[in-house]
Design a protein around this motif. Structure first.
Motif, PDB file in Angstrom:
ATOM      1  N   ARG A  63       2.093   2.135  -3.203  1.00 49.16           N
ATOM      2  CA  ARG A  63       0.996   2.385  -4.142  1.00 49.16           C
ATOM      3  C   ARG A  63       0.761   1.224  -5.100  1.00 49.16           C
ATOM      4  O   ARG A  63       0.254   1.419  -6.215  1.00 49.16           O
ATOM      5  CB  ARG A  63       1.242   3.688  -4.915  1.00 49.16           C
ATOM      6  CG  ARG A  63       1.350   4.894  -4.008  1.00 49.16           C
ATOM      7  CD  ARG A  63       1.524   6.179  -4.764  1.00 49.16           C
ATOM      8  NE  ARG A  63       1.657   7.312  -3.862  1.00 49.16           N
ATOM      9  CZ  ARG A  63       1.814   8.577  -4.231  1.00 49.16           C
ATOM     10  NH1 ARG A  63       1.843   8.872  -5.528  1.00 49.16           N
ATOM     11  NH2 ARG A  63       1.933   9.538  -3.340  1.00 49.16           N
ATOM     12  N   ASN A 115      -9.275   0.684   2.246  1.00 47.88           N
ATOM     13  CA  ASN A 115      -8.412   1.770   1.780  1.00 47.88           C
ATOM     14  C   ASN A 115      -7.748   1.411   0.454  1.00 47.88           C
ATOM     15  O   ASN A 115      -7.614   2.259  -0.438  1.00 47.88           O
ATOM     16  CB  ASN A 115      -7.347   2.080   2.827  1.00 47.88           C
ATOM     17  CG  ASN A 115      -7.916   2.755   4.051  1.00 47.88           C
ATOM     18  OD1 ASN A 115      -8.998   3.337   4.007  1.00 47.88           O
ATOM     19  ND2 ASN A 115      -7.212   2.679   5.169  1.00 47.88           N
ATOM     20  N   ALA A 116      -7.297   0.161   0.343  1.00 45.46           N
ATOM     21  CA  ALA A 116      -6.652  -0.262  -0.903  1.00 45.46           C
ATOM     22  C   ALA A 116      -7.647  -0.211  -2.066  1.00 45.46           C
ATOM     23  O   ALA A 116      -7.307   0.247  -3.165  1.00 45.46           O
ATOM     24  CB  ALA A 116      -6.073  -1.663  -0.744  1.00 45.46           C
ATOM     25  N   TYR A 117      -8.874  -0.666  -1.830  1.00 41.86           N
ATOM     26  CA  TYR A 117      -9.891  -0.579  -2.883  1.00 41.86           C
ATOM     27  C   TYR A 117     -10.211   0.881  -3.218  1.00 41.86           C
ATOM     28  O   TYR A 117     -10.425   1.231  -4.390  1.00 41.86           O
ATOM     29  CB  TYR A 117     -11.164  -1.303  -2.454  1.00 41.86           C
ATOM     30  CG  TYR A 117     -11.146  -2.790  -2.707  1.00 41.86           C
ATOM     31  CD1 TYR A 117     -10.960  -3.288  -3.996  1.00 41.86           C
ATOM     32  CD2 TYR A 117     -11.339  -3.698  -1.664  1.00 41.86           C
ATOM     33  CE1 TYR A 117     -10.951  -4.658  -4.237  1.00 41.86           C
ATOM     34  CE2 TYR A 117     -11.329  -5.070  -1.901  1.00 41.86           C
ATOM     35  CZ  TYR A 117     -11.136  -5.543  -3.191  1.00 41.86           C
ATOM     36  OH  TYR A 117     -11.132  -6.897  -3.431  1.00 41.86           O
ATOM     37  N   TYR A 132      -1.563  -1.182  -5.208  1.00 43.07           N
ATOM     38  CA  TYR A 132      -2.817  -1.494  -4.531  1.00 43.07           C
ATOM     39  C   TYR A 132      -3.331  -2.895  -4.855  1.00 43.07           C
ATOM     40  O   TYR A 132      -3.958  -3.532  -4.007  1.00 43.07           O
ATOM     41  CB  TYR A 132      -3.861  -0.422  -4.852  1.00 43.07           C
ATOM     42  CG  TYR A 132      -3.404   0.959  -4.458  1.00 43.07           C
ATOM     43  CD1 TYR A 132      -3.031   1.237  -3.150  1.00 43.07           C
ATOM     44  CD2 TYR A 132      -3.294   1.981  -5.404  1.00 43.07           C
ATOM     45  CE1 TYR A 132      -2.580   2.492  -2.782  1.00 43.07           C
ATOM     46  CE2 TYR A 132      -2.842   3.239  -5.040  1.00 43.07           C
ATOM     47  CZ  TYR A 132      -2.486   3.489  -3.733  1.00 43.07           C
ATOM     48  OH  TYR A 132      -2.028   4.733  -3.359  1.00 43.07           O
ATOM     49  N   GLU A 133      -3.056  -3.379  -6.055  1.00 46.20           N
ATOM     50  CA  GLU A 133      -3.495  -4.730  -6.406  1.00 46.20           C
ATOM     51  C   GLU A 133      -2.836  -5.766  -5.497  1.00 46.20           C
ATOM     52  O   GLU A 133      -3.495  -6.680  -4.978  1.00 46.20           O
ATOM     53  CB  GLU A 133      -3.166  -5.031  -7.872  1.00 46.20           C
ATOM     54  CG  GLU A 133      -3.983  -4.225  -8.876  1.00 46.20           C
ATOM     55  CD  GLU A 133      -5.436  -4.691  -8.964  1.00 46.20           C
ATOM     56  OE1 GLU A 133      -5.755  -5.755  -8.410  1.00 46.20           O
ATOM     57  OE2 GLU A 133      -6.245  -3.973  -9.584  1.00 46.20           O
ATOM     58  N   ALA A 146      -1.509  -5.134  -2.575  1.00 46.28           N
ATOM     59  CA  ALA A 146      -1.985  -4.871  -1.218  1.00 46.28           C
ATOM     60  C   ALA A 146      -3.318  -5.569  -0.983  1.00 46.28           C
ATOM     61  O   ALA A 146      -3.525  -6.214   0.061  1.00 46.28           O
ATOM     62  CB  ALA A 146      -2.124  -3.367  -0.978  1.00 46.28           C
ATOM     63  N   ILE A 147      -4.220  -5.468  -1.957  1.00 49.07           N
ATOM     64  CA  ILE A 147      -5.526  -6.121  -1.848  1.00 49.07           C
ATOM     65  C   ILE A 147      -5.366  -7.619  -1.659  1.00 49.07           C
ATOM     66  O   ILE A 147      -6.017  -8.237  -0.815  1.00 49.07           O
ATOM     67  CB  ILE A 147      -6.385  -5.802  -3.085  1.00 49.07           C
ATOM     68  CG1 ILE A 147      -6.847  -4.339  -3.056  1.00 49.07           C
ATOM     69  CG2 ILE A 147      -7.586  -6.753  -3.194  1.00 49.07           C
ATOM     70  CD1 ILE A 147      -7.409  -3.829  -4.367  1.00 49.07           C
ATOM     71  N   TYR A 179      -8.224   3.552  -3.039  1.00 49.09           N
ATOM     72  CA  TYR A 179      -7.167   4.152  -3.857  1.00 49.09           C
ATOM     73  C   TYR A 179      -7.048   3.468  -5.219  1.00 49.09           C
ATOM     74  O   TYR A 179      -6.474   4.038  -6.152  1.00 49.09           O
ATOM     75  CB  TYR A 179      -5.844   4.132  -3.118  1.00 49.09           C
ATOM     76  CG  TYR A 179      -5.759   5.227  -2.075  1.00 49.09           C
ATOM     77  CD1 TYR A 179      -5.484   6.537  -2.445  1.00 49.09           C
ATOM     78  CD2 TYR A 179      -5.983   4.956  -0.736  1.00 49.09           C
ATOM     79  CE1 TYR A 179      -5.431   7.554  -1.511  1.00 49.09           C
ATOM     80  CE2 TYR A 179      -5.935   5.964   0.217  1.00 49.09           C
ATOM     81  CZ  TYR A 179      -5.657   7.256  -0.179  1.00 49.09           C
ATOM     82  OH  TYR A 179      -5.612   8.264   0.755  1.00 49.09           O
ATOM     83  N   ASN A 180      -7.610   2.265  -5.322  1.00 54.11           N
ATOM     84  CA  ASN A 180      -7.672   1.602  -6.618  1.00 54.11           C
ATOM     85  C   ASN A 180      -8.935   1.996  -7.375  1.00 54.11           C
ATOM     86  O   ASN A 180      -9.245   1.429  -8.423  1.00 54.11           O
ATOM     87  CB  ASN A 180      -7.620   0.078  -6.425  1.00 54.11           C
ATOM     88  CG  ASN A 180      -6.945  -0.626  -7.574  1.00 54.11           C
ATOM     89  OD1 ASN A 180      -6.013  -0.108  -8.171  1.00 54.11           O
ATOM     90  ND2 ASN A 180      -7.408  -1.826  -7.897  1.00 54.11           N
ATOM     91  N   PHE A 222       0.839  -1.203   0.000  1.00 53.21           N
ATOM     92  CA  PHE A 222       0.000   0.000   0.000  1.00 53.21           C
ATOM     93  C   PHE A 222       0.873   1.252   0.000  1.00 53.21           C
ATOM     94  O   PHE A 222       0.614   2.202  -0.750  1.00 53.21           O
ATOM     95  CB  PHE A 222      -0.914  -0.009   1.219  1.00 53.21           C
ATOM     96  CG  PHE A 222      -1.874   1.154   1.278  1.00 53.21           C
ATOM     97  CD1 PHE A 222      -3.115   1.069   0.669  1.00 53.21           C
ATOM     98  CD2 PHE A 222      -1.533   2.334   1.936  1.00 53.21           C
ATOM     99  CE1 PHE A 222      -4.006   2.138   0.713  1.00 53.21           C
ATOM    100  CE2 PHE A 222      -2.405   3.399   1.977  1.00 53.21           C
ATOM    101  CZ  PHE A 222      -3.647   3.308   1.362  1.00 53.21           C
TER     102      PHE A 222
END
Length: 217
Positions: free
Chosen positions: A84, A112-114, A86-87, A89-90, A116-117, A81
């Motif tokens: 950055r 949060n990850a979703y 995010y994929e 991180a998810i 920012y994605n 995360f």
């Protein structure tokens, strides 16, 4: 013993003394090389120092010791995360949830990850799950408000920001956020009131807005 050094490391992290925390966690590992809590702690400390390569290495060590270590997967998610990614991180946050679905913090992190994605529906779903697990977590209400604010649904944003304030009335950022939402509704009177409260709690953003627009703090 090792647990004592881990506790000292955790306290050092809480005080943002990350180099000191690393020393304590290393002592714990010297005593007990298979204590995955120490590796988790090291990963968190290095992540806070933005040494992501080292952080990931220690989280992987923790997983090697205990494949069901949800904390390490959550930590890996935090590293991705912060970069950055995010994929990835998810994926890590979801692994953590699969191992222990009862941790509100991890659902919030996944939200949060979703967010920012730019997958807002999934973000809302995650925040609602976090709230369902821990209804007294003001952060998740604030995060929900931010999703709705991003979608220009200011009424819903204000609703959730106010929920966050009801739980903890001393967070400057939330008053700034709700002030922004009132501005979105063209309700400058309410916005000024919220910015004034935010400024009193230390928000420089709110203070600058008030000064720029000729309002007292």
């Amino acid at each position: 013993d090792a647990d004592e050094y881990i506790d000292k490391g955790d306290n050092a992290v809480d005080n943002k003394s990350y180099e000191l925390a690393i020393e304590y966690y290393q002592k714990a590992m010297d005593i007990d090389p298979d204590n995955y809590y120490a590796y988790n702690g090291m990963g968190n400390a290095y992540n806070s120092l933005q040494n992501y390569k080292q952080a990931m290495s220690y989280f992987q060590k923790a997983i090697d010791i205990d494949r069901n270590n949800f904390c390490a997967y959550n930590g890996m998610g935090n590293v991705y995360f912060n970069q950055r990614n995010y994929e990835q991180a998810i994926s890590c946050y979801q692994n953590a949830i699969d191992m222990d679905p009862t941790e509100a913090m991890v659902h919030a992190n996944l939200g949060n990850a979703y967010y920012y994605n730019e997958n807002y529906n999934q973000a809302i779903s995650c925040y609602l799950k976090a709230i369902d697990i821990d209804p007294n977590n003001g952060r998740s209400y604030n995060d929900m408000g931010t999703v709705y604010f991003r979608q220009k649904n200011y009424k819903q944003a204000i609703h959730y920001y106010q929920k966050s304030i009801d739980i903890d009335p001393n967070v400057a950022k939330v008053y700034t956020n709700i002030g922004d939402a009132y501005l979105g509704q063209q309700n400058q009177t309410q916005a000024i009131s919220c910015y004034q409260k935010a400024a009193q709690l230390g928000s420089q953003k709110a203070k600058k807005w008030l000064e720029d627009n000729g309002n007292s703090i």
